[in-house]
Design an enzyme around this catalytic site. Structure first.
Site, PDB file in Angstrom:
ATOM      1  N   TYR A 105       0.842  -1.202   0.000  1.00  0.00           N
ATOM      2  CA  TYR A 105       0.000   0.000   0.000  1.00  0.00           C
ATOM      3  C   TYR A 105       0.882   1.260   0.000  1.00  0.00           C
ATOM      4  O   TYR A 105       0.477   2.324  -0.468  1.00  0.00           O
ATOM      5  CB  TYR A 105      -0.969  -0.027   1.190  1.00  0.00           C
ATOM      6  CG  TYR A 105      -2.195   0.809   0.959  1.00  0.00           C
ATOM      7  CD1 TYR A 105      -3.098   0.504  -0.064  1.00  0.00           C
ATOM      8  CD2 TYR A 105      -2.472   1.929   1.751  1.00  0.00           C
ATOM      9  CE1 TYR A 105      -4.227   1.272  -0.289  1.00  0.00           C
ATOM     10  CE2 TYR A 105      -3.609   2.706   1.531  1.00  0.00           C
ATOM     11  CZ  TYR A 105      -4.478   2.367   0.516  1.00  0.00           C
ATOM     12  OH  TYR A 105      -5.598   3.136   0.293  1.00  0.00           O
ATOM     13  N   LYS A 160      -3.265   8.351   2.799  1.00  0.00           N
ATOM     14  CA  LYS A 160      -4.445   8.133   3.653  1.00  0.00           C
ATOM     15  C   LYS A 160      -4.205   8.688   5.060  1.00  0.00           C
ATOM     16  O   LYS A 160      -5.142   9.191   5.692  1.00  0.00           O
ATOM     17  CB  LYS A 160      -4.816   6.647   3.720  1.00  0.00           C
ATOM     18  CG  LYS A 160      -5.355   6.079   2.403  1.00  0.00           C
ATOM     19  CD  LYS A 160      -6.565   6.822   1.874  1.00  0.00           C
ATOM     20  CE  LYS A 160      -7.223   6.105   0.707  1.00  0.00           C
ATOM     21  NZ  LYS A 160      -8.212   6.957   0.018  1.00  0.00           N
TER      22      LYS A 160
HETATM   23  P1  NDP Z   1     -12.451   3.721  -8.207  1.00  0.00           P
HETATM   24  O1  NDP Z   1     -11.278   3.569  -9.111  1.00  0.00           O
HETATM   25  O2  NDP Z   1     -13.725   3.183  -8.654  1.00  0.00           O
HETATM   26  O3  NDP Z   1     -12.648   5.256  -7.799  1.00  0.00           O
HETATM   27  C1  NDP Z   1     -11.585   6.170  -7.679  1.00  0.00           C
HETATM   28  C2  NDP Z   1     -12.067   7.467  -8.268  1.00  0.00           C
HETATM   29  O4  NDP Z   1     -11.098   8.525  -8.119  1.00  0.00           O
HETATM   30  C3  NDP Z   1     -12.318   7.335  -9.770  1.00  0.00           C
HETATM   31  O5  NDP Z   1     -13.633   7.719 -10.054  1.00  0.00           O
HETATM   32  C4  NDP Z   1     -11.325   8.308 -10.363  1.00  0.00           C
HETATM   33  O6  NDP Z   1     -11.813   8.929 -11.521  1.00  0.00           O
HETATM   34  C5  NDP Z   1     -11.227   9.333  -9.264  1.00  0.00           C
HETATM   35  N1  NDP Z   1     -10.125  10.262  -9.522  1.00  0.00           N
HETATM   36  C6  NDP Z   1      -8.805   9.982  -9.669  1.00  0.00           C
HETATM   37  N2  NDP Z   1      -8.132  11.100  -9.975  1.00  0.00           N
HETATM   38  C7  NDP Z   1      -9.039  12.113 -10.030  1.00  0.00           C
HETATM   39  C8  NDP Z   1      -8.969  13.505 -10.309  1.00  0.00           C
HETATM   40  N3  NDP Z   1      -7.817  14.110 -10.597  1.00  0.00           N
HETATM   41  N4  NDP Z   1     -10.109  14.240 -10.257  1.00  0.00           N
HETATM   42  C9  NDP Z   1     -11.287  13.656  -9.975  1.00  0.00           C
HETATM   43  N5  NDP Z   1     -11.425  12.342  -9.710  1.00  0.00           N
HETATM   44  C10 NDP Z   1     -10.311  11.578  -9.742  1.00  0.00           C
HETATM   45  O7  NDP Z   1     -11.991   3.021  -6.846  1.00  0.00           O
HETATM   46  P2  NDP Z   1     -12.649   2.925  -5.392  1.00  0.00           P
HETATM   47  O8  NDP Z   1     -14.106   3.045  -5.466  1.00  0.00           O
HETATM   48  O9  NDP Z   1     -12.043   1.729  -4.783  1.00  0.00           O
HETATM   49  O10 NDP Z   1     -12.006   4.180  -4.657  1.00  0.00           O
HETATM   50  C11 NDP Z   1     -12.774   5.192  -4.015  1.00  0.00           C
HETATM   51  C12 NDP Z   1     -12.111   5.611  -2.720  1.00  0.00           C
HETATM   52  O11 NDP Z   1     -12.185   4.526  -1.800  1.00  0.00           O
HETATM   53  C13 NDP Z   1     -10.622   5.944  -2.866  1.00  0.00           C
HETATM   54  O12 NDP Z   1     -10.307   7.030  -2.004  1.00  0.00           O
HETATM   55  C14 NDP Z   1      -9.969   4.680  -2.348  1.00  0.00           C
HETATM   56  O13 NDP Z   1      -8.651   4.902  -1.879  1.00  0.00           O
HETATM   57  C15 NDP Z   1     -10.923   4.342  -1.225  1.00  0.00           C
HETATM   58  N6  NDP Z   1     -10.822   2.991  -0.702  1.00  0.00           N
HETATM   59  C16 NDP Z   1     -10.913   1.918  -1.542  1.00  0.00           C
HETATM   60  C17 NDP Z   1     -10.794   0.643  -1.028  1.00  0.00           C
HETATM   61  C18 NDP Z   1     -10.846  -0.542  -1.941  1.00  0.00           C
HETATM   62  O14 NDP Z   1     -10.396  -1.622  -1.525  1.00  0.00           O
HETATM   63  N7  NDP Z   1     -11.389  -0.415  -3.132  1.00  0.00           N
HETATM   64  C19 NDP Z   1     -10.569   0.397   0.410  1.00  0.00           C
HETATM   65  C20 NDP Z   1     -10.539   1.588   1.208  1.00  0.00           C
HETATM   66  C21 NDP Z   1     -10.646   2.835   0.664  1.00  0.00           C
HETATM   67  P3  NDP Z   1     -11.365   8.381 -12.988  1.00  0.00           P
HETATM   68  O15 NDP Z   1     -11.206   6.916 -12.928  1.00  0.00           O
HETATM   69  O16 NDP Z   1     -12.489   8.855 -13.809  1.00  0.00           O
HETATM   70  O17 NDP Z   1     -10.064   9.084 -13.227  1.00  0.00           O
END
Ligand code: NDP
Length: 257
Positions: free
Chosen positions: A159, A166
């Site tokens: 990570y 985070k």
């Molecule tokens: P996703 O990849 O589905 O979502 C991540 C989102 O961040 C995407 O929609 C992406 O947009 C967006 N993003 C990245 N860069 C930008 C930017 N410059 N401006 C606007 N949006 C941006 O993954 P998750 O749903 O897993 O992630 C969502 C949150 O949950 C994150 O903070 C992640 O760290 C957190 N999380 C996830 C876990 C997991 O195991 N999945 C566990 C714990 C926390 P695009 O793809 O369109 O660039």
């Protein structure tokens, strides 16, 4: 009768839907089911049509707006537009993170200064940038949530850089909660267990993080995005009215070990 609060006519902004597996999409569906008026933001034009297809499945009609969180002017424009078109903002779900996947495997210290700056900017600073831009437009008892992970509290293999991002995000939640509390705005984080999403794919050996939790967490299973979204609804609605500056773990209890 539904156990859920009704959010009819209340405006919620959901940021970070990449596809149907995104945690933000589960949050959007849950808020929609509770009657919320939704604004969904996407990072760049090329993601718009995918989001439009998803949004067609919602009960209510969502407002879709582009918002790249690395661009302050874009964030300001987005929130001004939201206020003009959808009124006071009752809540924001910030579900955004990014790190170069080369920095999410191997030795932690192999990352570069550029990778560090980019990950911290998108994954941590963006929460403050968003809250700041929304400040003039918040409803009286508004609520903001963000998504964090245990790797910010302790070492989780691979990570790496995202763990530092985070930790910065978790700390930002506390400082923002303290600053915005007197204005009636609550700020909290949900620490989700590992869930297979596009972002998660970038983390080296993600499968072993999933199977470790399944074997050892008190509930002996992984969590779903929908379970994370239910806690999101609690925090974003009046049900969570006394909670701010908190990190709630939705991870089958793994963090207690
Ligand atoms: P996703 O990849 O589905 O979502 C991540 C989102 O961040 C995407 O929609 C992406 O947009 C967006 N993003 C990245 N860069 C930008 C930017 N410059 N401006 C606007 N949006 C941006 O993954 P998750 O749903 O897993 O992630 C969502 C949150 O949950 C994150 O903070 C992640 O760290 C957190 N999380 C996830 C876990 C997991 O195991 N999945 C566990 C714990 C926390 P695009 O793809 O369109 O660039």
């Amino acid at each position: 009768m539904s156990i859920y609060p009704t959010l009819t006519n209340k405006t919620y902004v959901v940021m970070g839907i990449a596809n149907k597996r995104s945690i933000a999409w589960a949050i959007a569906k849950t808020l929609d089911a509770a009657g919320a008026k939704l604004v969904l933001t996407y990072a760049a034009e090329r993601f718009k049509s995918g989001l439009e297809s998803l949004a067609a499945d919602l009960n209510g009609e969502a407002l879709l707006l582009e918002c790249d969180v690395t661009n302050d002017a874009a964030i300001d424009t987005t929130f001004r537009t939201i206020h003009e078109q959808a009124g006071p903002i009752q809540g924001i779900a910030h579900s955004i993170a990014f790190a170069d996947k080369e920095a999410l495997r191997g030795e932690f210290s192999e990352m570069t200064r550029g990778q560090f700056a980019q990950a911290l900017d998108i994954s941590a600073y963006s929460l403050t940038a968003v809250v700041k831009a929304a400040k003039p437009y918040f409803a009286q008892d508004a609520s903001v949530i963000t998504l964090t992970y245990l790797g910010g509290e302790r070492v989780v293999p691979n990570y790496n850089l995202m763990g530092v991002a985070k930790a910065a995000l978790d700390s930002s939640v506390k400082y923002l909660a303290n600053e915005y509390g007197p204005h009636g705005v609550r700020v909290n984080a949900i620490s989700a267990g590992p869930i297979r999403t596009l972002s998660a794919k970038g983390v080296g050996d993600f499968n072993s993080i999933l199977s470790e939790l399944e074997q050892k967490a008190p509930l002996r299973r992984n969590v779903s995005a929908e379970e994370v979204a239910s806690t999101g609804l609690f925090l974003l609605s009046s049900m969570g009215s006394g909670v701010t500056g908190e990190v709630i773990h939705v991870d089958s209890g793994y963090h207690i070990l």
